[in-house]
Design a protein around this motif. Structure first.
Motif: not given
Lengths: 258, 344
Positions: B7-19
């Motif tokens: 849900p966090l990703l859905h709401s924030k819709t980041p351009i990129s995700l680095t783990v």
């Protein structure tokens, strides 16, 4: 190695099919009298199928198999039955008859084909069991003896009528290294002392290198023979990656012989 | 973890995700699953995804599980049940093949029986006697008990009606006729099918999968003559005798009802039985049971020889032997009835 030995088994253009699927196509080779001949290959290459064709359990789709002068592909049943007395087969798990004792199993072909009275039959049975080091186990049922002993009993039964050719279907299957080595030594010893031709189907590398005088290697993709000759020689000198990998026990990861 | 992050990703819709994996000492395949799902979600949102600072151990595990290759969603192929026409076609072909084998097996049985008639010594007498003991003698208790109970039941049920007309004595006739002509042969045959039909199929089937039949063949023996004929001959000899035994016990059962419930005397009951039964009735029962015996042993041995594929195959063959036997018994009995109706 004597070059003037006559071929005791001749296979010409053998084609084997299971329904629509072709397993072997146009296979031809000879087995010479008195040699230890091994048929080897990877899984599914058709070596057990080839063996079943050689002993007459399956009729080939095409081609010819001649054993000790008898053409079994076109022979009538009388000719085939005459031949059966001259060959013996050791099946993969021994195929001993579960309702008979070891001695009764070995005695069965002797009683059927010789006219010997029962006390003489017992002596012959004991001699055969001695040959395979199973003395004392005459009255045991197959369910009461170990896997290795079952194979040796099966071998004694296969040798009951002193056959000219012995066929072995995966003799090392299910055996520990010690028992397997013992069986290999027995095969070599019998071949040397009795001169029986041995045809062995196996993929056990140790046994092949210890026992075989000449081999053919079958390949599933080729549906036929991919290599033929002395196993040690093939291991050292073969340039074919499939053959090299088999004899040098290398996995299929693209490595190629030097 | 995915439930929280998704849900966090859905709401924030980041351009990129680095783990950042620098703190991660170990990851198992469920951990890798989280990374894969995160990557999917990012790809769906057209974002970038990357992993950094993975330790050697983690990198090794990722490469072992082929992390880079698992980009597409893979659906495990659902087992497709082929459509009805394919199944029908398959079943028809199988039955045709089966029928071909059945025909050739039947031929070999008759040839072998002929051979044994001309060379009686060639019959494996020990095996035949053993089969007779197992099929016949061992079945005596159960056949006796069931027949006795059947006689009892028939007598009891019919007496309810016959009583009203004072015709109790005809219970004896009913029991004896019904048993000797029809029920005796059928019940005995069904019991034999269950006991011996299954045993024949299982024994021969097990020999098939352990290559014992191949061994017989390559030693020059005819598997039909060696394995099937002793069983068939034993059955044909023993089952009619069992049937006679069953008839006797059924009559006994009827007599128990007659004497205890209907005030008949034993001698009256037996006399009535003797008057009713003709030799033909008994002979018919014996003939039927001989035919049933042949059918049971024939089809059960056939199923045994046709076993393919291990222990499950033996189970299938055993079931099929019993069911086929029972079907053939009833079918043949119906044929007998029709023939006798128009011929007798």
């Amino acid at each position: 190695m004597a070059i003037d030995r006559r071929p005791i088994i001749q296979v010409r253009d053998l084609t084997a099919r299971y329904g629509e699927e072709t397993i072997l196509e146009g296979v031809s080779f000879d087995v010479y009298e008195g040699e230890i001949f091994v048929i080897l290959g990877g899984s599914g290459c058709g070596k057990t199928t080839l063996l079943k064709h050689l002993i007459g359990l399956i009729r080939p789709y095409a081609g010819q198999v001649i054993i000790d002068g008898e053409d079994i592909t076109h022979a009538d049943s009388q000719g085939y039955h005459r031949l059966l007395r001259r060959i013996g087969i050791l099946y993969q798990s021994g195929a001993l008859f579960g309702s008979m004792t070891v001695a009764e199993n070995v005695a069965l072909p002797i009683v059927e084909y010789t006219g010997l009275p029962s006390d003489l039959v017992s002596t012959v049975v004991r001699m055969k069991l001695n040959l395979v080091q199973l003395e004392g186990y005459e009255d045991y049922l197959p369910s009461e003896i170990s896997g290795g002993m079952k194979k040796r009993a099966g071998l004694a039964r296969a040798m009951a009528l002193n056959p000219k050719i012995l066929f072995f279907d995966e003799p090392s299957a299910g055996l520990d290294p010690v028992t397997s080595a013992g069986l290999d030594r027995l095969i070599v010893h019998l071949n040397k002392s009795l001169g029986t031709t041995m045809v062995i189907v196996t993929h056990e590398l140790q046994s092949i290198l210890a026992v075989a005088q000449r081999v053919i290697m079958l390949d599933k993709g080729l549906r036929g023979i991919i290599a033929e000759g002395d196993p040690g020689h093939l291991r050292e000198t073969s340039r074919n990656p499939l053959v090299w990998r088999f004899f040098n026990r290398q996995p299929d990861d693209g490595a190629v012989p030097a | 973890m995915l439930r929280d992050l998704g849900p966090l990703l859905h709401s924030k819709t980041p351009i990129s995700l680095t783990v950042d994996l620098s703190e991660v000492t170990y990851v198992d395949d469920f951990g890798v699953l989280v990374l894969i799902e995160l990557r999917h979600m990012m790809t769906a949102q057209r974002g970038a995804f990357s992993l950094i600072h993975a330790t050697d151990k983690v990198r090794e595990i990722l490469s072992l599980l082929h992390f880079d290759d698992l980009t597409d969603r893979v659906h495990l192929a659902k087992k497709q049940i082929p459509n009805i026409f394919v199944r029908l076609g398959d079943a028809t072909l199988r039955h045709i093949h089966d029928f071909q084998y059945l025909t050739s097996f039947t031929g070999s049985v008759f040839l072998a029986l002929l051979y044994v008639c001309r060379h009686p010594r060639s019959l494996r007498s020990e095996d035949t006697v053993l089969a007779m003991l197992k099929t016949g003698v061992d079945a005596l208790p159960i056949v006796g008990l069931i027949s006795f109970l059947l006689g009892l039941i028939i007598a009891f049920m019919s007496s309810v009606q016959l009583r009203q007309f004072g015709a109790d004595i005809y219970v004896a006739s009913l029991v004896s006729l019904a048993m000797t002509r029809e029920l005796g042969p059928i019940m005995t045959a069904i019991i034999v099918a269950g006991r011996s039909g299954s045993a024949f199929a299982a024994e021969i089937g097990t020999m098939r999968i352990s290559e014992e039949i191949d061994a017989l063949f390559t030693m020059g023996f005819d598997p039909t003559r060696f394995l099937a004929i002793p069983k068939i001959v034993a059955s044909i000899v023993v089952v009619p005798l069992l049937t006679l035994f069953s008839d006797a016990f059924a009559i006994l059962g009827g007599m128990v009802v007659g004497v205890l419930m209907l005030d008949l005397t034993a001698s009256a009951y037996i006399a009535q039985t003797a008057v009713t039964l003709t030799p033909f009735d008994v002979f018919l029962g014996v003939l039927k049971s001989a035919v049933f015996a042949f059918l049971i042993s024939w089809i059960s041995c056939f199923r045994g020889f046709r076993v393919r594929g291990g222990a499950a195959g033996v189970g299938t063959a055993t079931t099929s032997a019993v069911v086929s036997s029972i079907f053939l018994i009833i079918l043949t009995d119906a044929l007998f009835s029709v023939i006798l109706r128009y011929w007798g």
